[in-house]
Design a protein around this motif. Structure first.
Motif, PDB file in Angstrom:
ATOM      1  N   ASP A 189       0.808  -1.216   0.000  1.00 53.57           N
ATOM      2  CA  ASP A 189       0.000   0.000   0.000  1.00 53.57           C
ATOM      3  C   ASP A 189       0.846   1.273   0.000  1.00 53.57           C
ATOM      4  OD1 ASP A 189      -2.383  -1.467   0.095  1.00 53.57           O
ATOM      5  OD2 ASP A 189      -2.336  -1.568   2.292  1.00 53.57           O
ATOM      6  N   THR A 190       2.154   1.125  -0.081  1.00 51.34           N
ATOM      7  CA  THR A 190       3.038   2.282  -0.015  1.00 51.34           C
ATOM      8  C   THR A 190       2.847   3.204  -1.217  1.00 51.34           C
ATOM      9  OG1 THR A 190       4.690   1.026   1.228  1.00 51.34           O
ATOM     10  CG2 THR A 190       5.453   3.015   0.101  1.00 51.34           C
ATOM     11  N   VAL A 191       2.841   4.501  -0.950  1.00 46.83           N
ATOM     12  CA  VAL A 191       2.800   5.524  -1.993  1.00 46.83           C
ATOM     13  C   VAL A 191       3.845   6.579  -1.648  1.00 46.83           C
ATOM     14  CG1 VAL A 191       1.438   7.325  -3.123  1.00 46.83           C
ATOM     15  CG2 VAL A 191       0.352   5.167  -2.475  1.00 46.83           C
ATOM     16  N   THR A 192       4.661   6.967  -2.623  1.00 49.63           N
ATOM     17  CA  THR A 192       5.622   8.036  -2.410  1.00 49.63           C
ATOM     18  C   THR A 192       5.474   9.068  -3.513  1.00 49.63           C
ATOM     19  OG1 THR A 192       7.370   6.899  -3.651  1.00 49.63           O
ATOM     20  CG2 THR A 192       7.292   6.537  -1.260  1.00 49.63           C
ATOM     21  N   ARG A 193       5.965  10.271  -3.214  1.00 48.30           N
ATOM     22  CA  ARG A 193       5.919  11.359  -4.188  1.00 48.30           C
ATOM     23  C   ARG A 193       7.326  11.887  -4.428  1.00 48.30           C
ATOM     24  NH1 ARG A 193       0.742  15.156  -2.472  1.00 48.30           N
ATOM     25  NH2 ARG A 193      -0.875  13.910  -3.493  1.00 48.30           N
ATOM     26  N   CYS A 194       7.555  12.299  -5.651  1.00 48.60           N
ATOM     27  CA  CYS A 194       8.828  12.887  -6.038  1.00 48.60           C
ATOM     28  C   CYS A 194       8.549  14.179  -6.793  1.00 48.60           C
ATOM     29  CB  CYS A 194       9.600  11.904  -6.923  1.00 48.60           C
ATOM     30  SG  CYS A 194      11.070  12.623  -7.699  1.00 48.60           S
ATOM     31  N   PRO A 195       9.243  15.275  -6.469  1.00 51.52           N
ATOM     32  CA  PRO A 195       8.990  16.524  -7.181  1.00 51.52           C
ATOM     33  C   PRO A 195       9.384  16.469  -8.650  1.00 51.52           C
ATOM     34  CG  PRO A 195      10.870  16.740  -5.723  1.00 51.52           C
ATOM     35  CD  PRO A 195      10.235  15.432  -5.405  1.00 51.52           C
ATOM     36  N   TYR A 196      10.227  15.514  -9.016  1.00 46.72           N
ATOM     37  CA  TYR A 196      10.693  15.406 -10.394  1.00 46.72           C
ATOM     38  C   TYR A 196       9.911  14.386 -11.218  1.00 46.72           C
ATOM     39  CZ  TYR A 196      14.681  17.718  -8.214  1.00 46.72           C
ATOM     40  OH  TYR A 196      15.468  18.583  -7.497  1.00 46.72           O
ATOM     41  N   LYS A 197       9.386  13.354 -10.548  1.00 47.81           N
ATOM     42  CA  LYS A 197       8.764  12.254 -11.298  1.00 47.81           C
ATOM     43  C   LYS A 197       7.282  12.075 -11.021  1.00 47.81           C
ATOM     44  CE  LYS A 197      11.824   9.352  -9.654  1.00 47.81           C
ATOM     45  NZ  LYS A 197      12.693  10.309  -8.926  1.00 47.81           N
ATOM     46  N   GLY A 198       6.773  12.609  -9.923  1.00 52.91           N
ATOM     47  CA  GLY A 198       5.350  12.502  -9.632  1.00 52.91           C
ATOM     48  C   GLY A 198       5.048  11.547  -8.492  1.00 52.91           C
ATOM     49  N   THR A 199       3.881  10.902  -8.570  1.00 51.38           N
ATOM     50  CA  THR A 199       3.389  10.014  -7.514  1.00 51.38           C
ATOM     51  C   THR A 199       3.409   8.569  -8.000  1.00 51.38           C
ATOM     52  OG1 THR A 199       1.946  11.760  -6.683  1.00 51.38           O
ATOM     53  CG2 THR A 199       1.441   9.515  -5.983  1.00 51.38           C
ATOM     54  N   THR A 200       3.954   7.679  -7.179  1.00 50.51           N
ATOM     55  CA  THR A 200       4.005   6.275  -7.568  1.00 50.51           C
ATOM     56  C   THR A 200       2.605   5.674  -7.636  1.00 50.51           C
ATOM     57  OG1 THR A 200       4.354   5.662  -5.246  1.00 50.51           O
ATOM     58  CG2 THR A 200       6.313   5.860  -6.655  1.00 50.51           C
ATOM     59  N   SER A 201       2.458   4.693  -8.506  1.00 44.40           N
ATOM     60  CA  SER A 201       1.186   3.975  -8.640  1.00 44.40           C
ATOM     61  C   SER A 201       1.158   2.730  -7.775  1.00 44.40           C
ATOM     62  CB  SER A 201       0.962   3.581 -10.107  1.00 44.40           C
ATOM     63  OG  SER A 201       1.037   4.706 -10.942  1.00 44.40           O
TER      64      SER A 201
END
Length: 262
Positions: A189-201
Motif C-alpha cells: 500500500d506504499t505511496v511516495t511522491r517525487c517533485p521530479y517524477k510525480g506520484t508512484t502507482s
C-alpha cells in the motif's frame, strides 16, 4: 555481493547558497492564499535540494506571529513563527531569517513544507520539496540487459530498459512489465511522491524462503511529463537487490533515505 562504490555524480551546491527563483511561487492553507510572489529565493540548508524563501512583503497581512524562539538552521540563524490564515493556525510553521544568515535572505521567510496544504510553481503543483535548478532527471532508452535477483531468486530479466539518471542518486533501471516475474511479488500500500517524477502507482515486495523484502520495487503509471518514458515501467532499488547490468553485478549503493529517491 559487490563492494559499495559511488557510480553517479555528487551534489555540488554548497550549504547556504542562495539564488533567485525565476518562477511565480504560491502557497495555500485550506484554500486561502498565504503568499503569491515572483521574488522567491532558493536557499540550500542541505545539499540535496533547496527550500523556497519568500519575501515577507508578499505574505497576506497578519499571517506570521513571532514565537520568540531562535534556532541555527543550515543557512544561518532564523526566528520561528506561527502561521495564522483565517481560522487556520499552524504552529511553528515559518522561519524568518535573521542576523548571521546570508544578506539576500533578510526579510524573507522559509516555511516548513508540510505546514502548507499546497505549493505551486506557476500553475503546476509541487510535491515534497522544490525542484533544484541544478538537478537533472533524464530518462533514456537503453539496450543494456538487466537481471534482478534477491536471495538467489530471479525476479526480472530484460533485454532492454529505460535508464533514469537523477543528480546525486544511483541510476535507476526501469523495466517492461513483461520482463518481471509477478508471481514472486506482492503489491503493498506504499505511496511516495517525487517533485521530479510525480506520484508512484504501486510498490512491490518479495518474500523469499529466508526473509521478507519490503517495497523493493515501484511503478509510475502517470509520471511527470519530464519522466514520461518511465510510464508503466517498474524499477528495483539498487540498494536492496542484486542488479546485473550487461552481465556485471553492480555494487549496492548505501541506502541513506528513500525520500524522493525512487
Amino acid at each position: 555481493m559487490a563492494t559499495e562504490s559511488i557510480l553517479h555524480p555528487s551534489l555540488i551546491v554548497p550549504i547556504g547558497h542562495v539564488e533567485p527563483v525565476p518562477r511565480r511561487i504560491r502557497g495555500t492553507v485550506a484554500g486561502r492564499v498565504v503568499f503569491d510572489t515572483r521574488r522567491a529565493l532558493y536557499v540550500w540548508e542541505w545539499q540535496a535540494y533547496p527550500q523556497f524563501s519568500i519575501p515577507i512583503e508578499d505574505l497576506v497581512e497578519g499571517a506570521l506571529h513571532d514565537d520568540r524562539h531562535t534556532e541555527q538552521l543550515g543557512a544561518g540563524a532564523a526566528h520561528r513563527h506561527t502561521l495564522r490564515v483565517g481560522p487556520e493556525v499552524r504552529a511553528g510553521a515559518a522561519w524568518v531569517w535573521g542576523e548571521g544568515s546570508p544578506e539576500a535572505l533578510r526579510e524573507t521567510v522559509r516555511f516548513e513544507w508540510e505546514a502548507l496544504d499546497a505549493w505551486f510553481e506557476e500553475d503546476e503543483p509541487v510535491f515534497v520539496h522544490p525542484r533544484s535548478p541544478y538537478s537533472r532527471v533524464d530518462a533514456l532508452r537503453s539496450g543494456s540487459t538487466v537481471r534482478v535477483e534477491v536471495d538467489g531468486v530471479v525476479l526480472a530479466e530484460a533485454s532492454g530498459c529505460v535508464k533514469l539518471f537523477e543528480t546525486g542518486l544511483p541510476t535507476r533501471y526501469y523495466l517492461d512489465p513483461a520482463s518481471i516475474d509477478w508471481t514472486r511479488l506482492r503489491r503493498s500500500d506504499t505511496v511516495t511522491r517525487c517533485p521530479y517524477k510525480g506520484t508512484t502507482s504501486d510498490y512491490w515486495s518479495f518474500d523469499s524462503d529466508t526473509a521478507s523484502h519490503e517495497d523493493i520495487a515501484w511503478t509510475y503509471d502517470f509520471p511527470t511529463i519530464q519522466a514520461n518514458r518511465i510510464a508503466g515501467l517498474t524499477a528495483f532499488y539498487n540498494e536492496h537487490v542484486d542488479l546485473y547490468v550487461d552481465g556485471s553485478l553492480l555494487p549496492r549503493p548505501v541506502d541513506t533515505t528513500r525520500v524522493a529517491s525512487d
